[in-house]
Write an enzyme that holds these catalytic residues in place. Structure first.
Site, mmCIF file in Angstrom:
data_model
loop_
_atom_site.group_PDB
_atom_site.id
_atom_site.type_symbol
_atom_site.label_atom_id
_atom_site.label_comp_id
_atom_site.label_asym_id
_atom_site.label_seq_id
_atom_site.Cartn_x
_atom_site.Cartn_y
_atom_site.Cartn_z
ATOM 1 N N GLU A 1 1.786 1.609 -3.506
ATOM 2 C CA GLU A 1 0.628 2.075 -4.284
ATOM 3 C C GLU A 1 0.462 3.596 -4.159
ATOM 4 O OE1 GLU A 1 -3.459 1.049 -2.974
ATOM 5 O OE2 GLU A 1 -3.534 -0.099 -4.828
ATOM 6 N N SER B 1 15.402 14.551 -0.675
ATOM 7 C CA SER B 1 16.411 13.518 -0.421
ATOM 8 C C SER B 1 15.842 12.360 0.401
ATOM 9 C CB SER B 1 17.593 14.117 0.334
ATOM 10 O OG SER B 1 18.577 13.127 0.566
ATOM 11 N N ARG C 1 0.818 -1.217 0.000
ATOM 12 C CA ARG C 1 0.000 0.000 0.000
ATOM 13 C C ARG C 1 0.855 1.271 0.000
ATOM 14 N NH1 ARG C 1 -2.493 -4.187 0.489
ATOM 15 N NH2 ARG C 1 -4.720 -4.404 0.076
#
Lengths: 164, 164, 164, 164, 164, 164, 164, 164, 164, 164
Positions: free
Chosen positions: B107, B130, B104
């Site tokens: 995603e 960064s 997730r």
């Protein structure tokens, strides 16, 4: 030509991977010289959500469409049915990402994925942080040494695995 | 056997992908019944950083090694040279992740990657956040409906692309 | 513009992966404001099967074509030969899916694949559940806490491996 | 050697991809000649959930461990800490699946993915069916022609995308 | 519109992967209402070979071009130079195949590959069955229970590995 | 050491991808100097099926186990529970195959896949040839020029897609 | 239409992967009925090099462009700047190759790669055979049994690894 | 330790991908200080073929085994059954190759694949150069500038596609 | 047509992967006969940076746009908004690279990656060399034997991993 | 335990991908507390080359082996035959790299690949920079703001493509 605020535009080479309204919205945004920050204020929504709308990754409400249409001068009928339809998410860019900014977010998942899992499992139990019932924001911090930091917050509902 | 706090353990099937000290540390942690929260407090470091140490994704200081050794009862000499060496990061799990919790997070990058890029570019200019000069934390929020939310914060130095 | 029933539309960026009639059908559906539920009732077929027809994943009967043509106002000759031809299935989206809803179905297969196999082998013997001699449906359940559940049923003929 | 009920065993070539307790449980199950159906009855849990426990894809409760230990004759201490830990899901088999039974489930997602999405979006709105707050079962039907059908039911909580 | 013989047509979404004459041939075939069986009889060639010609996977002789041109009403000059050129084979569909019918042939290779190799090595020695000096056919069998069987025969020259 | 009949053996480098009994069976076969042809005769089964048993791609009956055990001198208890279990098919070799003999079968699917589909669709309708309710054999033909041909026959039940 | 010499043409489906002049050159070659052998003689270059020019895999000299232009009747200005530019090599076909002729060359590398390395290392030391400072040719041999053999010669400069 | 002829050895990290006899042969070769050239002379076979034998990519004759056994001092029984069995070719290294020497051969196929195809098709017709009925050799040329060239010759039987 | 300085042009087959202005710039560069060296001098920037601008991999300043516009005769409005936007980097070519020159740079990373890491870790500590706060240049060296060497210098800011 | 110079060690999880002597060398280096800088001075070779030797990516001379053996206290016979053999390069880590330091080098190739090619083609003609006849070094620069820069220099012989 002064070094004024620069605006995110839509790279012509990814147009085909996005819904047709993406190009209309980005073109109008460029034409009007609007930043996502100002559009987000106008819509009363988060900046990230608005950018996601432009990239076809989020669903618009009827009110969003009304406001975008009037702010950007894009005819409502040109965008309403698709923007209020159900987004076909996840295809805007390749994975692993090749774009350096996006890659670094991916790298965070790659390097810290198991660490996040271990901490969240101990803190919340067996489950996941939802990426659906979810919101996110980007903030800017300038510390006392003058260094600029970007801060991304991910906030998702905790969903425990069902026992069955 | 009561339903007490459960602890993150190391799945035997990924041991071979991690440095040898990972198993020693996890075994000792299980044996002592210590959570990452308590270990992090003992080390004065962030929970995510400590879990990353356990998974071989971060470098330990001499002081970290001393404290881990005494807290967990693992001989310093068994872990010092490797933990204070230079981690070989990024190989703990497959990408795309197959573990639901980690997926997730992936995603989120997949769906919102370009949105983050657009917002950050307009806010900070052409550059990246960064992932090295970087810290991250996990927090728990219970809202007034009793719903539990997980909150992950990513904070990285902003690096503008050099002009050359 | 009210917050009425929203309709599934066809993302312009996947049009090229589908047969040409997909676009005609979806355009007409949007124009007529018809849901898949109402089209399915008109055809006397399952909703999933009808959506599969629209995405080029199922074969139409002559009667299906007649009914779709009259209901949607699409000339029969524009769709009959292709829709009654033999579908070239399986190319509508990438695998692993990047679309979150579809990904979660994939994740069920990823996580529970061997569990299904073990249970089905013990219950039925050495064989497979057919995905050809197969039907499927989607149902909605609202439980007594007001929570909405989606229920997908897969029903396939059991095929034992031949002994030879 | 009669043609009695055959039991699912653990293929020696995938042992290394699963947690160490998988082998212990499967060996004991074979030894005792127990089917998943009888183990599930003993545990008061779903058959699929119990098979998922054996494959390291689900978390055990303390009570599950007690019952499994006594039923299978596996010492509690050999399995408790790992089984009650947090499963590292999703690595039991390759994707796309090469095992024919599992491949056909994958094929269902490949062929009907967009059809499910369209139907569920129109029925429930913009969101997903959870694979976490989720249960599933396998049933057997023999129709009046004597044909055997396998029926898999997936039942997940509907999660609408947050608006932010 | 009766439920008469249905004909294979060319899915518009794969046109770009095939040589230009594929579309001309399929369009004419649909227009004329011709099956591959009847075209193959007209050409005096195998059905599979003729379908392979249509998909750009085989080379036509001058006589094939003459006959196809007159049978289908496609001008010879529109197809001759390409069809009599040297086919660029193997790109008509993705591998692993996603089309269910083609996938099952692939699955046969996946499951029985080593078994074929062992049997053929013992029967013929160290070598291969040529896929070039090769012919193949499809037949239909209806057994005495009324069940329909498809039979594919692959017949290739045996080539022993050279000793050098 | 004469140039007698050579026997298929098990390459030591793929042992780990196969069930444990594969090695026992192949070792005994080598020891006894038995060809698959003679083992198949003893079992009253097809040669390909028997080789598939050895590679863990098919399920054995109790009678198969009895006969293999006595013919090869392998203790029944060493092989029965696994061989009579449910095979975990499809993992014996990589896909695309790198072994030349197996690759050529794959190449046939790659080159003629759509041609087979077109012919079978026109001959049988919309459906697939089952790879489960399926048998296959290998035959040798020496034509009148003395050339040796290998003939593989695939025979599968035709399964029409369900209409729902 | 006689069975005369057939000429290599450009498959319309790969035109987009090649530089624009490839199509012009192939079209003119087909129109003029010229083989690569005759073009190579005209240019005083190797056949493979000339075919590589046509596929955009080699750089043309000014003289090559002059000669190709006059021989094929293609205006010099239409091809000169691109053909004399720097080729963007390596993208003409997929790897692993799916075209059977090209695949077999790939298979030679797959099967004999380490053998070549071992032999060349022992013969030449630690280094590589250059594919840049390199030439290659194709020859035909008909042996005394009437069998036709194709002979490909690869000749590259030997480059030892630098010691530093 | 003088800078004498260096010998190809077997990298310990690829031992597991090769048949068990590979290690025995390489160890003995190193022990005896034999080059492939001298072994090939002893066997009366090509150097590349002999190296291929060592890497498990070719089948040995009984005579090969006798000679290798006596030359290298490896007991015949330790190698005969596997070396005289049927090689499981093609798995010695990854593709695309990462080894620089082997990569350059792959690059030749990548860059010149279509050029070879065009030249060979015009020279021989529609077919392939066999990689089975095939031999290959490596030669060294020192030109008159003192530059060293490696020459690889591939010689395969031409197989025309069957017409059926 | 003399053998004068040849110029880098844009391969027509990669135009679609680059932003639209890439083609305009390259076309004008070819038309004007300008090398990157002369354009870089005109802009006062590094050659590599200027080529990166042309390939859409770097952001232009207002001054860059002014100068490019006047030097190349491309209207400022045609390029300014996109070139001054935020580049969508990393998609100009496939990875692993198939172009031989680019592949060799990739091969350097493949072969020496861990060596660079070890040296840099010992020299600088735990961190990375930034590819963002970074510049690079290409130089030519002709040594005293007349051999030409290419020298690429990569210079990036050292970023230590944060301790948190 | 002071914060002294830290040394690169060998991650236990990659040992299996490297030749056996890698572990011996790294273990001895750790034991002796030697940096690559000091070992390189002792050998009179570049630091990167020495690290490459340790990772099995370069060939050792007899003198290198002598010096390493005496400096590290590793018996010459344990390392000589393998280190003086021919390295099997390129397998030390995955590509794309997952290690952050190595990934950034890869990213440089991904982002600037075509820019390097364009500049080098215009400067040197059609060819490549050799990665074989090649040396490389790492340097440290501290600029006048106190910022640390890492500088990597790649220097390879320029090889023009042969004309043939």
């Amino acid at each position: 030509m002064g070094e004024t605020q620069r605006l995110a535009t839509l790279d012509s080479s990814i147009v085909d991977r996005l819904p047709a309204y993406s190009k209309s919205l980005f073109d109008a945004k460029t034409e009007k010289g609007l930043s996502f920050e100002s559009i987000a204020q106008h819509l009363g929504r988060s900046e990230v959500a608005v950018a996601a709308l432009f990239y076809g990754q989020a669903q618009a409400s009827a009110e969003d469409v009304d406001k975008l249409s009037s702010l950007l001068g894009v005819p409502k009928e040109a965008i309403a049915s698709q923007m209020m339809g159900f987004p076909d998410r996840g295809r805007s860019g390749p994975m692993p990402p090749v774009e350096p900014l996006i890659y670094r977010l991916y790298e965070v998942v790659q390097n810290y994925g198991y660490a996040y899992k271990a901490i969240m499992n101990e803190k919340f139990g067996d489950g996941i942080m939802s990426a659906i019932c979810f919101d996110t924001k980007v903030e800017k911090e300038v510390d006392n040494t003058g260094t600029t930091w970007a801060i991304i917050t991910l906030r998702g509902k905790w969903l425990p695995f069902s026992r069955f």
